[in-house]
Design a protein around this motif. Sequence first.
Motif, PDB file in Angstrom:
ATOM      1  N   ALA A 320      76.956 -53.590  -5.630  1.00  0.00           N
ATOM      2  CA  ALA A 320      76.255 -52.660  -4.741  1.00  0.00           C
ATOM      3  C   ALA A 320      75.512 -53.452  -3.664  1.00  0.00           C
ATOM      4  CB  ALA A 320      75.282 -51.800  -5.539  1.00  0.00           C
ATOM      5  N   VAL A 321      74.816 -54.514  -4.078  1.00  0.00           N
ATOM      6  CA  VAL A 321      74.055 -55.298  -3.112  1.00  0.00           C
ATOM      7  C   VAL A 321      75.006 -55.979  -2.125  1.00  0.00           C
ATOM      8  CG1 VAL A 321      72.399 -57.166  -2.808  1.00  0.00           C
ATOM      9  CG2 VAL A 321      72.207 -55.657  -4.795  1.00  0.00           C
ATOM     10  N   ALA A 322      76.100 -56.527  -2.668  1.00  0.00           N
ATOM     11  CA  ALA A 322      77.048 -57.242  -1.806  1.00  0.00           C
ATOM     12  C   ALA A 322      77.619 -56.320  -0.733  1.00  0.00           C
ATOM     13  CB  ALA A 322      78.169 -57.835  -2.649  1.00  0.00           C
ATOM     14  N   GLN A 323      77.749 -55.039  -1.082  1.00  0.00           N
ATOM     15  CA  GLN A 323      78.340 -54.100  -0.112  1.00  0.00           C
ATOM     16  C   GLN A 323      77.285 -53.431   0.764  1.00  0.00           C
ATOM     17  OE1 GLN A 323      80.712 -51.554  -2.613  1.00  0.00           O
ATOM     18  NE2 GLN A 323      81.949 -53.309  -3.274  1.00  0.00           N
ATOM     19  N   GLY A 324      76.092 -54.012   0.787  1.00  0.00           N
ATOM     20  CA  GLY A 324      75.049 -53.452   1.665  1.00  0.00           C
ATOM     21  C   GLY A 324      74.332 -52.262   1.052  1.00  0.00           C
ATOM     22  N   GLY A 325      74.501 -52.078  -0.250  1.00  0.00           N
ATOM     23  CA  GLY A 325      73.855 -50.943  -0.902  1.00  0.00           C
ATOM     24  C   GLY A 325      72.428 -51.249  -1.327  1.00  0.00           C
ATOM     25  N   LEU A 326      71.847 -50.299  -2.028  1.00  0.00           N
ATOM     26  CA  LEU A 326      70.482 -50.442  -2.514  1.00  0.00           C
ATOM     27  C   LEU A 326      70.465 -50.250  -4.027  1.00  0.00           C
ATOM     28  CD1 LEU A 326      68.386 -48.239  -0.041  1.00  0.00           C
ATOM     29  CD2 LEU A 326      68.453 -50.746  -0.153  1.00  0.00           C
ATOM     30  N   VAL A 327      69.625 -51.051  -4.694  1.00  0.00           N
ATOM     31  CA  VAL A 327      69.373 -50.811  -6.114  1.00  0.00           C
ATOM     32  C   VAL A 327      67.925 -50.362  -6.207  1.00  0.00           C
ATOM     33  CG1 VAL A 327      69.298 -51.801  -8.420  1.00  0.00           C
ATOM     34  CG2 VAL A 327      71.008 -52.601  -6.762  1.00  0.00           C
ATOM     35  N   LYS A 328      67.741 -49.142  -6.667  1.00  0.00           N
ATOM     36  CA  LYS A 328      66.381 -48.619  -6.747  1.00  0.00           C
ATOM     37  C   LYS A 328      66.173 -47.970  -8.110  1.00  0.00           C
ATOM     38  CE  LYS A 328      64.397 -47.607  -2.698  1.00  0.00           C
ATOM     39  NZ  LYS A 328      64.015 -46.931  -1.448  1.00  0.00           N
ATOM     40  N   ALA A 329      64.910 -47.775  -8.450  1.00  0.00           N
ATOM     41  CA  ALA A 329      64.623 -47.282  -9.793  1.00  0.00           C
ATOM     42  C   ALA A 329      63.390 -46.402  -9.797  1.00  0.00           C
ATOM     43  CB  ALA A 329      64.427 -48.468 -10.728  1.00  0.00           C
ATOM     44  N   ILE A 330      63.276 -45.619 -10.856  1.00  0.00           N
ATOM     45  CA  ILE A 330      62.097 -44.786 -11.079  1.00  0.00           C
ATOM     46  C   ILE A 330      61.508 -45.164 -12.437  1.00  0.00           C
ATOM     47  CG2 ILE A 330      61.299 -42.440 -11.583  1.00  0.00           C
ATOM     48  CD1 ILE A 330      63.390 -41.393  -9.666  1.00  0.00           C
ATOM     49  N   ARG A 331      60.228 -45.356 -12.464  1.00  0.00           N
ATOM     50  CA  ARG A 331      59.541 -45.607 -13.737  1.00  0.00           C
ATOM     51  C   ARG A 331      58.976 -44.293 -14.258  1.00  0.00           C
ATOM     52  NH1 ARG A 331      53.506 -47.181 -14.302  1.00  0.00           N
ATOM     53  NH2 ARG A 331      53.349 -47.195 -16.568  1.00  0.00           N
TER      54      ARG A 331
END
Length: 593
Positions: A320-331
């Motif tokens: 995901a990061v390599a393709q310009g994506g975002l990794v996001k999360a909710i606590r």
Amino acid sequence: MEFLRELKRTHRNGELRPAHVGEQVVLMGWVANRRDHGGCIFVDLRDRDGITQVYFDQTVDPAAHALAETMRSEYVIGVRGKVVTRGGNVNPKLPTGGIEVAVEEAIVFNEARTPPFPINDRVEVGEDLRLKYRFLDLRRAPLQHALVLRSKANHVARDFMVEQGFLELETPILTKATPEGARDYLVPSRVHPGRFYALPQSPQLFKQLFMVAGYDRYFQLCRCFRDEDLRAERQPEFTQIDVEMSFVDQDDVFAVIEGLLVRLWKETIGVDVVTPLPRLTYADAMNRFGSDKPDLRFGLELVDLTEAASQVDFVVFKNAVAQGGLVKAIRLPGGGLTRAQLDRLPEVVAPYGAKGVAWVRIKEDGGWQSPIAKFIAPEQQLDIATRMGLEVGDLAFFVADAPSVTHAALGALRLHLGKTLDLIPKDQFAFAWVTDFPSFEWDPEAKRWIAMHHPFTSPRPEDIPLMDTDPGKVYARAYDCVCNGYEIGGGSIRIHQRAVQEKVFELLGMSEEESREKFGFLLDAFSYGAPPHGGIAMGMDRLIMLLVGTDSIRDVIAYPKTQRASCLMTDAPSSVEIEQLREVHIRVQPPAK
Ligand code: ASP
């Protein structure tokens, strides 16, 4: 029985109090309930004002008593009689519960068939049946409450706007297309074969032309028509409080609308709206809440882990990061979801294109219980936990995808968690302005730029040169008003210079010919002295929804349409006579199989 010719209704059914005891009154209304105690029949007489108990005593007037024996629910009747006290038998649930009326004369104006559902708001009835018999549903308390409030809100809004120096001006319904991003409803012309009017998606161009004409400060409670796929809070036709002002900037528009909201909330439900309303940029709204209409009544903000995720070996994150994506999360502090609830989360994010959602539960020893734990080294787990502030017992949810997908999926997940775990306070109104929208977004299907608000929105002056080089970086002088997760209004400072407007049309892929054909009148107007101007439109139906506390727009519209845009009561849309079609030069082609 002829008394009604001479007598007028003296009171509504919510009006009588012990102070009226001894008075002769005439009441009219619907039989809400009838109880036969032999020599005495009791009727709850209802109109939109309330209910009054009236009784027919055989010894007072045998004819009226005999008539009352024939009465059934929803019969329309009139009675004349005397107000008497209920003594020790007061009904504390009714404002009129201290009195009743001893009937001396009665008339049945009309009988009624047994209604398909009881006119009793405690009985749940399927919506299709309620829509088919809308005139009966409208007798029930919830809709009456909504429509009475709606009437009040319309008056408050008009009073306020007029006090602020606005003119209430009307604009045409049969008109030319005004693009607001939806499909037009078309009306064929009889006089001009093959030509069509469009119903207005909004009065956008007309209100701008009012500014050109010098009618500074316009408003209208207007109907707008958009042929789009419907969701719970959408209708093919809806009402806006439409506003336009000259010689203003964003703050001036905000001040008027904030004043309007304060008045509406105070005068309809007695709630104080605190102003100025908070503001957040579009970028902040997306980053923190995954939505440009965030519900700000609760937390669970998104945490950006893209940088941390780029370090881990887990392929889903890495790719995901390599393709310009975002990794996001909710606590989710304290966890609180069962295993079964966890297993259902993929269904929540799937409609937004997310391939999945990963979860982690922090164990007593600080370790990860998670299907993805084995892919992430302990020190990387610690890094993520620190960035998110994870504590023992917490749950965390991760999405790794293209930015728009990650935001939409986590935005939806955030709302899902808020609802499931009852984290959203009721009776609270979290208003905010969302500002600094991008002007244009790339439509990959159409392969062209489209206006994010509408094509008449002014870019930030300093961004105008970017229109030639990097349109995606151009910001608009556009804003939305949001409340509790709904977009309740939107507007912008407009373009008022012909050259800029032409440039925007060009960027949107319109040829000179096309823009002349569609908007020549606007371009012309701009060359005859157009003042700087801007405005906004507030969605009246959604405002009323919030005031009433419902989550369906159909609960605040007298005669709404279904999700398939039909009216179950009138059966619209319906077919028409062939002759009518001929008159408007139309031949219907059956849809291809
Ligand atoms: N015409 C816009 C709309 O209907 C509102 C505005 O820009 O004033 O959304």
